[in-house]
Design an enzyme around this catalytic site. Structure first.
Site, PDB file in Angstrom:
ATOM      1  N   ARG A  58       4.030  18.838   1.034  1.00 19.77           N
ATOM      2  CA  ARG A  58       4.642  20.012   0.395  1.00 19.77           C
ATOM      3  C   ARG A  58       3.947  20.430  -0.894  1.00 19.77           C
ATOM      4  O   ARG A  58       4.325  21.411  -1.514  1.00 19.77           O
ATOM      5  CB  ARG A  58       6.126  19.747   0.108  1.00 19.77           C
ATOM      6  CG  ARG A  58       6.990  19.797   1.341  1.00 19.77           C
ATOM      7  CD  ARG A  58       7.023  21.223   1.873  1.00 19.77           C
ATOM      8  NE  ARG A  58       7.669  21.294   3.161  1.00 19.77           N
ATOM      9  CZ  ARG A  58       8.962  21.560   3.335  1.00 19.77           C
ATOM     10  NH1 ARG A  58       9.737  21.752   2.303  1.00 19.77           N
ATOM     11  NH2 ARG A  58       9.464  21.632   4.543  1.00 19.77           N
TER      12      ARG A  58
ATOM     13  N   HIS B 166       0.980   6.249   1.837  1.00 22.85           N
ATOM     14  CA  HIS B 166       1.710   7.217   2.666  1.00 22.85           C
ATOM     15  C   HIS B 166       2.952   7.795   1.999  1.00 22.85           C
ATOM     16  O   HIS B 166       3.548   8.732   2.515  1.00 22.85           O
ATOM     17  CB  HIS B 166       1.956   6.627   4.054  1.00 22.85           C
ATOM     18  CG  HIS B 166       0.636   6.393   4.736  1.00 22.85           C
ATOM     19  ND1 HIS B 166      -0.234   7.424   5.019  1.00 22.85           N
ATOM     20  CD2 HIS B 166      -0.006   5.248   5.081  1.00 22.85           C
ATOM     21  CE1 HIS B 166      -1.341   6.932   5.546  1.00 22.85           C
ATOM     22  NE2 HIS B 166      -1.235   5.611   5.590  1.00 22.85           N
TER      23      HIS B 166
ATOM     24  N   ASN C 143       0.856  -1.190   0.000  1.00 22.57           N
ATOM     25  CA  ASN C 143       0.000   0.000   0.000  1.00 22.57           C
ATOM     26  C   ASN C 143       0.896   1.246   0.000  1.00 22.57           C
ATOM     27  O   ASN C 143       1.720   1.433   0.902  1.00 22.57           O
ATOM     28  CB  ASN C 143      -0.898  -0.049   1.252  1.00 22.57           C
ATOM     29  CG  ASN C 143      -1.848   1.123   1.322  1.00 22.57           C
ATOM     30  OD1 ASN C 143      -1.436   2.255   1.096  1.00 22.57           O
ATOM     31  ND2 ASN C 143      -3.102   0.871   1.647  1.00 22.57           N
TER      32      ASN C 143
ATOM     33  N   HIS D  30      -5.559   3.699  -1.719  1.00 20.71           N
ATOM     34  CA  HIS D  30      -6.875   4.108  -1.233  1.00 20.71           C
ATOM     35  C   HIS D  30      -7.146   5.530  -1.711  1.00 20.71           C
ATOM     36  O   HIS D  30      -6.496   6.481  -1.269  1.00 20.71           O
ATOM     37  CB  HIS D  30      -6.864   4.043   0.304  1.00 20.71           C
ATOM     38  CG  HIS D  30      -8.183   4.336   0.950  1.00 20.71           C
ATOM     39  ND1 HIS D  30      -8.358   4.250   2.311  1.00 20.71           N
ATOM     40  CD2 HIS D  30      -9.378   4.715   0.450  1.00 20.71           C
ATOM     41  CE1 HIS D  30      -9.616   4.556   2.604  1.00 20.71           C
ATOM     42  NE2 HIS D  30     -10.250   4.845   1.487  1.00 20.71           N
TER      43      HIS D  30
ATOM     44  N   GLU E  49      -8.648   0.680  -3.025  1.00 19.33           N
ATOM     45  CA  GLU E  49      -9.506   0.742  -1.834  1.00 19.33           C
ATOM     46  C   GLU E  49     -10.447   1.921  -2.001  1.00 19.33           C
ATOM     47  O   GLU E  49     -10.018   3.028  -2.363  1.00 19.33           O
ATOM     48  CB  GLU E  49      -8.659   0.931  -0.581  1.00 19.33           C
ATOM     49  CG  GLU E  49      -7.788  -0.264  -0.281  1.00 19.33           C
ATOM     50  CD  GLU E  49      -6.941  -0.038   0.950  1.00 19.33           C
ATOM     51  OE1 GLU E  49      -7.039   1.029   1.582  1.00 19.33           O
ATOM     52  OE2 GLU E  49      -6.160  -0.936   1.281  1.00 19.33           O
TER      53      GLU E  49
ATOM     54  N   GLY F 110       1.191  -1.228   4.363  1.00 18.17           N
ATOM     55  CA  GLY F 110       1.629   0.056   3.838  1.00 18.17           C
ATOM     56  C   GLY F 110       2.397   0.922   4.799  1.00 18.17           C
ATOM     57  O   GLY F 110       3.594   1.139   4.648  1.00 18.17           O
ATOM     58  N   HIS F 111       1.703   1.422   5.824  1.00 20.85           N
ATOM     59  CA  HIS F 111       2.280   2.473   6.667  1.00 20.85           C
ATOM     60  C   HIS F 111       3.633   2.068   7.247  1.00 20.85           C
ATOM     61  O   HIS F 111       4.601   2.838   7.217  1.00 20.85           O
ATOM     62  CB  HIS F 111       1.291   2.829   7.789  1.00 20.85           C
ATOM     63  CG  HIS F 111       1.771   3.937   8.668  1.00 20.85           C
ATOM     64  ND1 HIS F 111       2.457   3.712   9.847  1.00 20.85           N
ATOM     65  CD2 HIS F 111       1.707   5.278   8.518  1.00 20.85           C
ATOM     66  CE1 HIS F 111       2.765   4.868  10.397  1.00 20.85           C
ATOM     67  NE2 HIS F 111       2.318   5.835   9.612  1.00 20.85           N
TER      68      HIS F 111
ATOM     69  N   GLU G  84     -11.209  -9.087   3.297  1.00 21.11           N
ATOM     70  CA  GLU G  84      -9.921  -8.724   3.890  1.00 21.11           C
ATOM     71  C   GLU G  84     -10.168  -8.499   5.371  1.00 21.11           C
ATOM     72  O   GLU G  84     -10.997  -7.659   5.747  1.00 21.11           O
ATOM     73  CB  GLU G  84      -9.334  -7.471   3.227  1.00 21.11           C
ATOM     74  CG  GLU G  84      -8.007  -7.082   3.880  1.00 21.11           C
ATOM     75  CD  GLU G  84      -7.174  -6.105   3.060  1.00 21.11           C
ATOM     76  OE1 GLU G  84      -7.321  -6.073   1.824  1.00 21.11           O
ATOM     77  OE2 GLU G  84      -6.375  -5.387   3.684  1.00 21.11           O
TER      78      GLU G  84
ATOM     79  N   THR H 209      -8.225   3.919   8.475  1.00 21.29           N
ATOM     80  CA  THR H 209      -9.453   3.133   8.441  1.00 21.29           C
ATOM     81  C   THR H 209      -9.558   2.386   9.774  1.00 21.29           C
ATOM     82  O   THR H 209      -8.929   1.361   9.974  1.00 21.29           O
ATOM     83  CB  THR H 209      -9.429   2.168   7.239  1.00 21.29           C
ATOM     84  OG1 THR H 209      -9.028   2.914   6.094  1.00 21.29           O
ATOM     85  CG2 THR H 209     -10.784   1.560   6.995  1.00 21.29           C
TER      86      THR H 209
ATOM     87  N   ARG I   2      -9.173   8.273  -1.122  1.00 17.96           N
ATOM     88  CA  ARG I   2     -10.141   8.718  -0.110  1.00 17.96           C
ATOM     89  C   ARG I   2     -10.995   9.848  -0.669  1.00 17.96           C
ATOM     90  O   ARG I   2     -10.556  10.598  -1.536  1.00 17.96           O
ATOM     91  CB  ARG I   2      -9.412   9.177   1.165  1.00 17.96           C
ATOM     92  CG  ARG I   2      -8.718   8.054   1.904  1.00 17.96           C
ATOM     93  CD  ARG I   2      -8.210   8.528   3.256  1.00 17.96           C
ATOM     94  NE  ARG I   2      -9.277   8.589   4.223  1.00 17.96           N
ATOM     95  CZ  ARG I   2      -9.485   7.709   5.206  1.00 17.96           C
ATOM     96  NH1 ARG I   2      -8.655   6.711   5.384  1.00 17.96           N
ATOM     97  NH2 ARG I   2     -10.487   7.854   6.034  1.00 17.96           N
TER      98      ARG I   2
ATOM     99  N   HIS J  96      -4.336  11.676   0.510  1.00 12.40           N
ATOM    100  CA  HIS J  96      -3.032  11.168   0.025  1.00 12.40           C
ATOM    101  C   HIS J  96      -3.098  10.859  -1.471  1.00 12.40           C
ATOM    102  O   HIS J  96      -2.684  11.659  -2.281  1.00 12.40           O
ATOM    103  CB  HIS J  96      -2.494  10.013   0.880  1.00 12.40           C
ATOM    104  CG  HIS J  96      -3.475   9.027   1.419  1.00 12.40           C
ATOM    105  ND1 HIS J  96      -4.347   8.331   0.617  1.00 12.40           N
ATOM    106  CD2 HIS J  96      -3.713   8.594   2.690  1.00 12.40           C
ATOM    107  CE1 HIS J  96      -5.071   7.523   1.352  1.00 12.40           C
ATOM    108  NE2 HIS J  96      -4.728   7.651   2.636  1.00 12.40           N
TER     109      HIS J  96
ATOM    110  N   GLY K 287      -1.915  -2.175   9.897  1.00 13.40           N
ATOM    111  CA  GLY K 287      -1.040  -2.030  11.060  1.00 13.40           C
ATOM    112  C   GLY K 287       0.041  -3.088  11.173  1.00 13.40           C
ATOM    113  O   GLY K 287       0.734  -3.140  12.192  1.00 13.40           O
TER     114      GLY K 287
END
Ligand code: PXP
Length: 257
Positions: A22, A14, A11, A47, A74, A221-222, A155, A105, A49, A54, A200
């Site tokens: 920026r 981020h 993912n 995703h 997503e 991802g993160h 998922e 999420t 959103r 992002h 997570g």
């Protein structure tokens, strides 16, 4: 029998979060997707959103045009997102809940309570040949609802498990959350649903989830993007891939959930 190969969806949201801090073009999430492909990712997840905090519409267009890996989009169950998904025609779409003020999420989709609303989205996406998944908490009634809705994939939200690990590594809550995921993966299998998991996950928490044989894909991802600050994106993805493969190999043919 255990599914030997576990796919990794990277993912890249981020990377776009940092870019958007920026307002310029750097760092480019499409470049990150190319690095992920080189590092052994099996798919790219993004995703879009509603607030475009992002990933942007242009990112989705570029990801579908420039990346060879399957794209998992997503999306919230809204008419706007449905139109975008049908136009972009990604390999897969994962329907997620979305609240404007959340930082991420926070929980799974209420597939059970939202059956009347969600059916149309599942049908339209499926009819367009897009593989649909529902991002749900590891709860039996949510899996049953996914089945009724005709979603071929679920998922499982691993956020509560990951948070329990942060709060008390190896503690009772973590074991309990892992048990919920294992049970839900077993139920998915018995219902004939393809089972994915994510949210997570980190180097510390990926192993026990990767060892659940009926899970065939993790979306991460993160942590990968955060870890890239220290060792580079390619290296963080390669290490995650290696940890997943190790856990799968060690689970052997035994832990098939
Ligand atoms: N799967 C889904 C459905 C998600 O919404 C997210 C977060 O965007 C992830 C996986 C990945 O979560 P994380 O970025 O915490 O690894």
């Amino acid at each position: 029998m255990i599914n030997r190969y576990l796919r990794l969806g990277v993912n890249i949201d981020h990377v776009a979060t940092i870019r958007n801090a920026r307002g310029g073009p750097h760092p480019d999430p499409v470049r990150a997707a190319k690095v992920a492909a080189k590092a052994g990712a099996d798919g790219i997840t993004a995703h879009l959103r509603e607030d475009r905090r992002h990933i942007s519409d242009d990112d989705i267009a570029r990801l579908t045009g420039e990346i060879d890996l399957p794209l998992n989009l997503e999306m919230a169950a809204t008419d706007e997102m449905l139109e975008i998904a049908l136009r972009a025609a990604p390999h897969a779409a994962c329907i997620v809940p979305e609240k404007r003020l959340e930082v991420t999420t926070e929980g799974g989709l209420d597939a059970d309570g939202g059956k009347a609303h969600l059916g149309r989205f599942v049908d339209r996406l499926r009819n367009a040949g897009i593989r649909v998944s529902l991002f749900i908490d590891p709860e039996p009634r949510q899996l049953q609802a996914a089945k009724v809705l005709g979603a071929p994939v679920v998922e499982l939200h691993t956020g509560a498990y990951a948070e329990a690990n942060h709060a008390d590594p190896g503690g009772a809550d973590e074991a309990c959350e892992l048990e919920r995921i294992t049970g839900a993966a077993a139920l998915a299998k018995s219902l004939g649903l393809e089972c994915h998991a994510g949210h997570g996950l980190s180097f510390d928490t990926v192993g026990p989830v990767a060892a659940i044989g009926s899970i065939v894909e993790l979306n991460i991802g993160h942590f990968l993007v955060g870890e890239a600050i220290f060792g580079g994106l390619e290296s963080s993805i390669k290490r995650m891939r290696a940890l997943m493969d190790k856990a799968r190999a060690e689970a052997g043919g035994q832990k098939s959930a």
